[in-house]
Design a protein around this motif. Structure first.
Motif, PDB file in Angstrom:
ATOM      1  N   TRP A 210       2.354   8.083 -12.447  1.00  0.00           N
ATOM      2  CA  TRP A 210       0.902   7.965 -12.359  1.00  0.00           C
ATOM      3  C   TRP A 210       0.528   8.008 -10.878  1.00  0.00           C
ATOM      4  CZ3 TRP A 210      -2.421   3.521 -14.883  1.00  0.00           C
ATOM      5  CH2 TRP A 210      -3.760   3.926 -14.875  1.00  0.00           C
ATOM      6  N   VAL A 211      -0.164   9.059 -10.485  1.00  0.00           N
ATOM      7  CA  VAL A 211      -0.468   9.280  -9.084  1.00  0.00           C
ATOM      8  C   VAL A 211      -1.852   8.728  -8.754  1.00  0.00           C
ATOM      9  CG1 VAL A 211      -0.731  10.987  -7.253  1.00  0.00           C
ATOM     10  CG2 VAL A 211       0.969  11.336  -9.063  1.00  0.00           C
ATOM     11  N   PHE A 212      -1.930   7.910  -7.728  1.00  0.00           N
ATOM     12  CA  PHE A 212      -3.207   7.410  -7.225  1.00  0.00           C
ATOM     13  C   PHE A 212      -3.665   8.284  -6.060  1.00  0.00           C
ATOM     14  CE2 PHE A 212      -1.472   3.441  -9.025  1.00  0.00           C
ATOM     15  CZ  PHE A 212      -2.535   3.072  -9.842  1.00  0.00           C
ATOM     16  N   VAL A 213      -4.963   8.543  -5.994  1.00  0.00           N
ATOM     17  CA  VAL A 213      -5.484   9.149  -4.775  1.00  0.00           C
ATOM     18  C   VAL A 213      -5.349   8.106  -3.669  1.00  0.00           C
ATOM     19  CG1 VAL A 213      -7.073  10.656  -6.016  1.00  0.00           C
ATOM     20  CG2 VAL A 213      -7.846   8.386  -5.298  1.00  0.00           C
ATOM     21  N   PRO A 214      -5.174   8.520  -2.415  1.00  0.00           N
ATOM     22  CA  PRO A 214      -4.909   7.552  -1.344  1.00  0.00           C
ATOM     23  C   PRO A 214      -5.955   6.445  -1.236  1.00  0.00           C
ATOM     24  CG  PRO A 214      -4.453   9.770  -0.579  1.00  0.00           C
ATOM     25  CD  PRO A 214      -5.073   9.909  -1.935  1.00  0.00           C
ATOM     26  N   MET A 215      -7.235   6.792  -1.414  1.00  0.00           N
ATOM     27  CA  MET A 215      -8.267   5.768  -1.281  1.00  0.00           C
ATOM     28  C   MET A 215      -8.148   4.717  -2.381  1.00  0.00           C
ATOM     29  SD  MET A 215     -12.336   6.385  -0.765  1.00  0.00           S
ATOM     30  CE  MET A 215     -13.481   5.043  -0.488  1.00  0.00           C
ATOM     31  N   ALA A 216      -7.842   5.144  -3.614  1.00  0.00           N
ATOM     32  CA  ALA A 216      -7.668   4.192  -4.705  1.00  0.00           C
ATOM     33  C   ALA A 216      -6.457   3.304  -4.467  1.00  0.00           C
ATOM     34  CB  ALA A 216      -7.531   4.944  -6.024  1.00  0.00           C
ATOM     35  N   ALA A 217      -5.379   3.888  -3.948  1.00  0.00           N
ATOM     36  CA  ALA A 217      -4.189   3.084  -3.644  1.00  0.00           C
ATOM     37  C   ALA A 217      -4.498   2.037  -2.576  1.00  0.00           C
ATOM     38  CB  ALA A 217      -3.052   3.999  -3.183  1.00  0.00           C
ATOM     39  N   GLY A 218      -5.289   2.415  -1.568  1.00  0.00           N
ATOM     40  CA  GLY A 218      -5.651   1.459  -0.530  1.00  0.00           C
ATOM     41  C   GLY A 218      -6.530   0.339  -1.056  1.00  0.00           C
ATOM     42  N   ILE A 219      -7.506   0.682  -1.898  1.00  0.00           N
ATOM     43  CA  ILE A 219      -8.400  -0.343  -2.465  1.00  0.00           C
ATOM     44  C   ILE A 219      -7.618  -1.302  -3.347  1.00  0.00           C
ATOM     45  CG2 ILE A 219     -10.302  -0.689  -4.078  1.00  0.00           C
ATOM     46  CD1 ILE A 219     -11.622   1.792  -2.918  1.00  0.00           C
ATOM     47  N   LEU A 220      -6.731  -0.766  -4.189  1.00  0.00           N
ATOM     48  CA  LEU A 220      -5.938  -1.627  -5.065  1.00  0.00           C
ATOM     49  C   LEU A 220      -5.040  -2.559  -4.259  1.00  0.00           C
ATOM     50  CD1 LEU A 220      -4.902   0.811  -7.936  1.00  0.00           C
ATOM     51  CD2 LEU A 220      -6.327  -1.227  -8.142  1.00  0.00           C
ATOM     52  N   ALA A 221      -4.374  -2.017  -3.259  1.00  0.00           N
ATOM     53  CA  ALA A 221      -3.459  -2.838  -2.463  1.00  0.00           C
ATOM     54  C   ALA A 221      -4.201  -3.953  -1.733  1.00  0.00           C
ATOM     55  CB  ALA A 221      -2.702  -1.958  -1.472  1.00  0.00           C
ATOM     56  N   LEU A 222      -5.314  -3.617  -1.097  1.00  0.00           N
ATOM     57  CA  LEU A 222      -6.076  -4.634  -0.363  1.00  0.00           C
ATOM     58  C   LEU A 222      -6.722  -5.637  -1.306  1.00  0.00           C
ATOM     59  CD1 LEU A 222      -7.776  -2.363   2.335  1.00  0.00           C
ATOM     60  CD2 LEU A 222      -5.934  -4.004   2.708  1.00  0.00           C
ATOM     61  N   GLY A 223      -7.312  -5.148  -2.405  1.00  0.00           N
ATOM     62  CA  GLY A 223      -7.990  -6.050  -3.333  1.00  0.00           C
ATOM     63  C   GLY A 223      -7.035  -7.035  -3.985  1.00  0.00           C
ATOM     64  N   LEU A 224      -5.871  -6.555  -4.435  1.00  0.00           N
ATOM     65  CA  LEU A 224      -4.911  -7.445  -5.078  1.00  0.00           C
ATOM     66  C   LEU A 224      -4.304  -8.430  -4.087  1.00  0.00           C
ATOM     67  CD1 LEU A 224      -3.090  -4.880  -7.414  1.00  0.00           C
ATOM     68  CD2 LEU A 224      -4.818  -6.572  -8.047  1.00  0.00           C
ATOM     69  N   THR A 225      -4.068  -7.977  -2.852  1.00  0.00           N
ATOM     70  CA  THR A 225      -3.470  -8.866  -1.854  1.00  0.00           C
ATOM     71  C   THR A 225      -4.449  -9.941  -1.400  1.00  0.00           C
ATOM     72  OG1 THR A 225      -2.032  -7.081  -1.061  1.00  0.00           O
ATOM     73  CG2 THR A 225      -2.376  -8.964   0.415  1.00  0.00           C
ATOM     74  N   TYR A 226      -5.652  -9.540  -1.022  1.00  0.00           N
ATOM     75  CA  TYR A 226      -6.621 -10.529  -0.545  1.00  0.00           C
ATOM     76  C   TYR A 226      -7.186 -11.367  -1.684  1.00  0.00           C
ATOM     77  CZ  TYR A 226      -6.490  -8.694   4.182  1.00  0.00           C
ATOM     78  OH  TYR A 226      -6.077  -8.343   5.447  1.00  0.00           O
ATOM     79  N   GLY A 227      -7.126 -10.841  -2.911  1.00  0.00           N
ATOM     80  CA  GLY A 227      -7.508 -11.656  -4.051  1.00  0.00           C
ATOM     81  C   GLY A 227      -6.590 -12.840  -4.249  1.00  0.00           C
TER      82      GLY A 227
ATOM     83  N   MET B 228       0.828  -1.201   0.000  1.00  0.00           N
ATOM     84  CA  MET B 228       0.000   0.000   0.000  1.00  0.00           C
ATOM     85  C   MET B 228       0.867   1.257   0.000  1.00  0.00           C
ATOM     86  SD  MET B 228      -3.053   0.910   2.679  1.00  0.00           S
ATOM     87  CE  MET B 228      -3.713  -0.746   2.496  1.00  0.00           C
ATOM     88  N   LEU B 229       1.909   1.269   0.810  1.00  0.00           N
ATOM     89  CA  LEU B 229       2.831   2.401   0.833  1.00  0.00           C
ATOM     90  C   LEU B 229       3.548   2.546  -0.509  1.00  0.00           C
ATOM     91  CD1 LEU B 229       4.366   1.896   4.393  1.00  0.00           C
ATOM     92  CD2 LEU B 229       2.756   3.675   3.700  1.00  0.00           C
ATOM     93  N   TRP B 230       3.887   1.415  -1.134  1.00  0.00           N
ATOM     94  CA  TRP B 230       4.543   1.450  -2.438  1.00  0.00           C
ATOM     95  C   TRP B 230       3.612   2.030  -3.492  1.00  0.00           C
ATOM     96  CZ3 TRP B 230       3.773  -0.784  -7.261  1.00  0.00           C
ATOM     97  CH2 TRP B 230       4.867  -0.732  -8.147  1.00  0.00           C
ATOM     98  N   MET B 231       2.333   1.620  -3.457  1.00  0.00           N
ATOM     99  CA  MET B 231       1.362   2.146  -4.412  1.00  0.00           C
ATOM    100  C   MET B 231       1.146   3.644  -4.218  1.00  0.00           C
ATOM    101  SD  MET B 231       0.104  -0.201  -6.503  1.00  0.00           S
ATOM    102  CE  MET B 231      -1.479   0.471  -6.962  1.00  0.00           C
ATOM    103  N   ALA B 232       1.167   4.104  -2.983  1.00  0.00           N
ATOM    104  CA  ALA B 232       0.851   5.502  -2.701  1.00  0.00           C
ATOM    105  C   ALA B 232       2.036   6.431  -2.934  1.00  0.00           C
ATOM    106  CB  ALA B 232       0.366   5.634  -1.256  1.00  0.00           C
ATOM    107  N   PHE B 233       3.278   5.963  -2.680  1.00  0.00           N
ATOM    108  CA  PHE B 233       4.415   6.869  -2.689  1.00  0.00           C
ATOM    109  C   PHE B 233       5.499   6.490  -3.708  1.00  0.00           C
ATOM    110  CE2 PHE B 233       2.766   6.894   1.757  1.00  0.00           C
ATOM    111  CZ  PHE B 233       2.209   8.164   1.711  1.00  0.00           C
ATOM    112  N   ALA B 234       5.750   5.196  -3.918  1.00  0.00           N
ATOM    113  CA  ALA B 234       6.808   4.792  -4.839  1.00  0.00           C
ATOM    114  C   ALA B 234       6.319   4.698  -6.279  1.00  0.00           C
ATOM    115  CB  ALA B 234       7.408   3.447  -4.406  1.00  0.00           C
ATOM    116  N   PHE B 235       5.130   4.187  -6.485  1.00  0.00           N
ATOM    117  CA  PHE B 235       4.590   4.024  -7.838  1.00  0.00           C
ATOM    118  C   PHE B 235       4.540   5.346  -8.605  1.00  0.00           C
ATOM    119  CE2 PHE B 235       1.284   3.558 -11.032  1.00  0.00           C
ATOM    120  CZ  PHE B 235       1.567   2.319 -11.582  1.00  0.00           C
TER     121      PHE B 235
END
Length: 248
Positions: free
Chosen positions: A79-96, A66-73
Motif C-alpha cells: 500500500w503506497v502512500f503519497v509523500p504528503m500523506a506519509a508525513g501527515i500520518l507520521a507526525l499526527g500519530l507521533t505527536y498524538g 516517516m521514512l518507514w511509512m514512505a519507503f518500508a510500508f
C-alpha cells in the motif's frame, strides 16, 4: 533569493507547510483524546493497549517512522502512500502520543468530588466525560497543546526528507539555484517564527474562551510594568516591613 524563486517555489512551500501542520494537528488531536481517555479507563486491557501505543511512539523517532511509512510500508504491505500523506500520518500519530499524556493528566486533575457527583447522579462514563470532566479539563489542556502545536509546526520540516515540497524543501532548492545560503535560510527562520506567532495568538484566544466557558475570568493583560494597586487611604508608599509589625 530572487523574486521568481520566492513566488514560484517558496510561497507554495509555505502553503504546503500550513496544510501539513493542520492535517497533522487534526490527527494528533483525535489520537490525543482517544488514547488519553483510554489510558484513564477502568478496564486494564484498554489501559494496556493505549499504554503500548504511547510507549511505542514516544520511544520512536518521528523521522525514522516517516521514512518507514514512505519507503518500508509499501514494500511490506503493498500500500503506497503519497509523500504528503506519509508525513501527515507520521507526525499526527507521533505527536498524538505526546498529546495523550496531556489529556490524561488534565482529566486526572479534575477533583474527585466532581466525578463522585456524576456517579451519584447515575451518569454513565460517557456522560461524566462529556458533562463534567472534559469541560473542566479542557482549559488546562490548551496551554500545553499550544506548545505541542508549535513543536509540530517545527517538526513539519522533516517532510522535506521524503521530497514533500514544503518551505524547507523550497528553501533548499532556492539555495541551490541561487547559490545564496543566507537569504534562503534567514527567510525560512522568519517564516517559521511568523507562523508560530500566529498560531500562538490563536491558541491564546481559544484558552480565553475555554476559561470563560466554565466561568473563569481570563488573566488580565499586563504590560512591561506591573500595574500598581492604589494604597489604602492613610498609608504611605514608603512604608516598609517594619511598619506592619509595629514596635512592642
Amino acid at each position: 533569493m530572487t523574486w521568481p524563486l520566492f513566488t514560484e517555489w517558496f510561497l507554495p512551500g509555505v502553503w504546503i507547510t500550513v496544510q501539513v501542520t493542520l492535517g497533522s494537528a487534526a490527527l494528533a488531536l483525535l489520537v490525543s483524546f482517544v488514547i488519553g481517555i483510554a489510558r484513564s479507563s477502568r478496564l486494564w486491557i484498554v489501559r494496556f493497549v493505549a499504554g503500548c501505543y504511547f510507549e511505542v511512539f514516544r520511544g520512536t523517532s518521528a523521522l525514522v517512522f516517516m521514512l518507514w511509512m514512505a519507503f518500508a510500508f509499501p514494500l511490506m504491505f503493498g500500500w503506497v502512500f503519497v509523500p504528503m500523506a506519509a508525513g501527515i500520518l507520521a507526525l499526527g500519530l507521533t505527536y498524538g502520543a505526546y498529546g495523550s499524556e496531556i489529556v490524561r493528566g488534565s482529566l486526572q486533575s479534575v477533583p474527585a468530588a466532581q466525578r463522585e457527583a456524576g456517579i451519584a447522579l447515575s451518569f454513565t462514563r460517557t456522560q461524566r466525560l462529556r458533562r463534567i470532566e472534559l469541560p473542566q479539563a479542557w482549559p488546562e489542556m490548551v496551554p500545553p497543546f499550544n506548545n505541542l502545536l508549535i513543536e509540530l509546526l517545527k517538526g513539519t520540516a522533516l517532510v522535506s526528507v521524503i521530497s514533500v515540497a514544503d518551505m524547507t524543501f523550497a528553501a533548499n532548492l532556492s539555495r541551490l539555484a541561487s547559490n545564496e545560503s543566507a537569504p534562503a535560510y534567514t527567510l525560512l527562520l522568519v517564516s517559521y517564527f511568523v507562523l508560530a506567532f500566529v498560531m500562538t495568538r490563536g491558541m491564546r484566544l481559544v484558552e480565553r474562551r475555554a476559561k470563560a466557558g466554565i466561568g473563569q475570568r481570563p488573566e488580565p493583560r499586563r504590560g512591561l510594568r506591573a500595574a500598581r494597586k492604589p494604597l489604602p487611604k492613610g498609608e504611605s508608599a514608603q512604608a516598609g516591613p517594619q511598619s506592619a509589625g509595629g514596635v512592642g
